[in-house]
Design a protein around this motif. Sequence first.
Motif, PDB file in Angstrom:
ATOM      1  N   ASP A   1      14.358  -6.275  -0.320  1.00 29.08           N
ATOM      2  CA  ASP A   1      13.782  -4.822  -0.730  1.00 29.08           C
ATOM      3  C   ASP A   1      14.700  -4.053  -1.512  1.00 29.08           C
ATOM      4  OD1 ASP A   1      12.245  -2.767  -0.682  1.00 29.08           O
ATOM      5  OD2 ASP A   1      13.109  -2.251   1.585  1.00 29.08           O
TER       6      ASP A   1
ATOM      7  N   GLN B   1      14.113  -2.692  -4.790  1.00 29.30           N
ATOM      8  CA  GLN B   1      13.833  -1.482  -5.438  1.00 29.30           C
ATOM      9  C   GLN B   1      14.723  -0.949  -6.485  1.00 29.30           C
ATOM     10  OE1 GLN B   1      12.802   0.218  -1.263  1.00 29.30           O
ATOM     11  NE2 GLN B   1      15.002   0.569  -1.410  1.00 29.30           N
TER      12      GLN B   1
ATOM     13  N   HIS C   1       6.115  -2.069  -4.999  1.00 27.36           N
ATOM     14  CA  HIS C   1       6.233  -1.064  -4.599  1.00 27.36           C
ATOM     15  C   HIS C   1       4.754  -0.640  -4.187  1.00 27.36           C
ATOM     16  CE1 HIS C   1       9.942  -1.711  -3.748  1.00 27.36           C
ATOM     17  NE2 HIS C   1       9.702  -1.032  -2.209  1.00 27.36           N
TER      18      HIS C   1
ATOM     19  N   HIS D   1       7.895  -4.766   5.833  1.00 25.98           N
ATOM     20  CA  HIS D   1       7.979  -4.604   4.372  1.00 25.98           C
ATOM     21  C   HIS D   1       8.852  -5.240   3.397  1.00 25.98           C
ATOM     22  CE1 HIS D   1       8.442  -1.042   1.300  1.00 25.98           C
ATOM     23  NE2 HIS D   1       9.810  -1.851   0.536  1.00 25.98           N
TER      24      HIS D   1
ATOM     25  N   CYS E   1       7.434  -7.131  -0.133  1.00 23.09           N
ATOM     26  CA  CYS E   1       8.795  -6.849  -1.613  1.00 23.09           C
ATOM     27  C   CYS E   1       9.042  -8.361  -2.523  1.00 23.09           C
ATOM     28  CB  CYS E   1       9.903  -5.916  -1.535  1.00 23.09           C
ATOM     29  SG  CYS E   1       9.041  -4.569  -1.146  1.00 23.09           S
TER      30      CYS E   1
HETATM   31 FE   LIG Z   1      11.375  -0.680  -0.490  1.00 15.28          FE
END
Ligand SMILES: [Fe+2]
Length: 392
Positions: free
Chosen positions: A196, A200, A265, A279, A283
């Motif tokens: 994740d 990001q 996302h 989550h 991702c």
């Molecule tokens: Fe995230």
Amino acid sequence: MTTFQFVTVPRIVFGRGCFARIGELAEGLGPSVLAVVSPSATAGGRLEELTGLLEAAGLRVVSTPQRGEPTVESVDSAAALARGERCSGVIGLGGGSAIDAAKSVAGLLTSGGSALDYMEVVGAGRKITRPAAPWIAIPTTAGTGAEVTWNSVVAYPPRHFKASIRSAHLLARLAVVDPHLSSGTPPAVTAASGMDALCQLIESATSTGANPMTDTLALAGIRMAGRCLLRAYRDGGDAEARDGMALAAMWSGQTLTNAALGAVHGFAAVLGASFPIPHGVVCAALLPHVMRANVAALRAESPDPPALARYAAVGRALVDKPHLPDDQAVDGGLEFIQRLAVELSIPGLGTFGLASTDIPAMVALARKSNSMRYNPVKLSPEVLAEVLRQAM
Ligand SMILES: [Fe+2]
């Protein structure tokens, strides 16, 4: 140069062992504080340690567990507890879920009402207009970077909906990032939360909302996560790798707040609201396929689009070869991520109940999501559907 702003928490204390200083760091938060805590942090003895340190500093601690990702119900009941116990400050201790819940609670303590009042679509979409109650974020996993973000993701299960409550007023007063706290994280959680963070950083580095400050942090974070994630996954006790991932995750929170994200996302918001998928796993499962689709769409668009140069920079950071020519760097980056997802044993989205028949509805919802607007290239519904199929 573009005009930009950069918002982040006013104070960060980083380093192995700094958690022990929480009594002194929490000065002014009391006399009573609400600690919103992940069950894993409680099981690992961290809540007990936190309570002892705060009580020794003269604070009274009321705690509440945050099980799973925050919902309107969990946030509202934690806020009611804080009001009932006259808590003037909040601490979030745990993964992104506990920290985001603490963030919303701190906002509700000064702005009043229910979390639903501040959510778009399912609620009134009210703005947070007052500074939140003072709160401290203490992450125990390296992933979302929620300790430095200005948004709190809250779900509303009756409508299968997730939304961000977002405001600069919600920023923590202080983030205490002690990489040692993540040393007991199980490998599967290290993998998903680390992916994740990496996702990001990559989406920030290629976002249409990127700026020179986010670029600098994102590329440094990508290099760091590229070196450390697999090491932390294979050996949870590798302190240097845990340090690196804690930094990369924190930087990813700073870049996503200021640059926004992309298609991964965009999908994560709608899939996470409809299926019980963590989550980080969403991702991680989507990242290789979205990157490949973005690069293919950019290459088809024109011979040398500027966004492709961003993917080249990402590739050079991942493989840690600063002088690699653009084309080789782009392909090297794609291969690196693809291989990493395999080595981290990331499960497919089908494992969590996503079926081919769900794809059209998920694509339609994802196209309307906020993050999709910042994807470096517009992806057609057909391409988005193909991405989901590949991630199953
Ligand atoms: Fe995230």
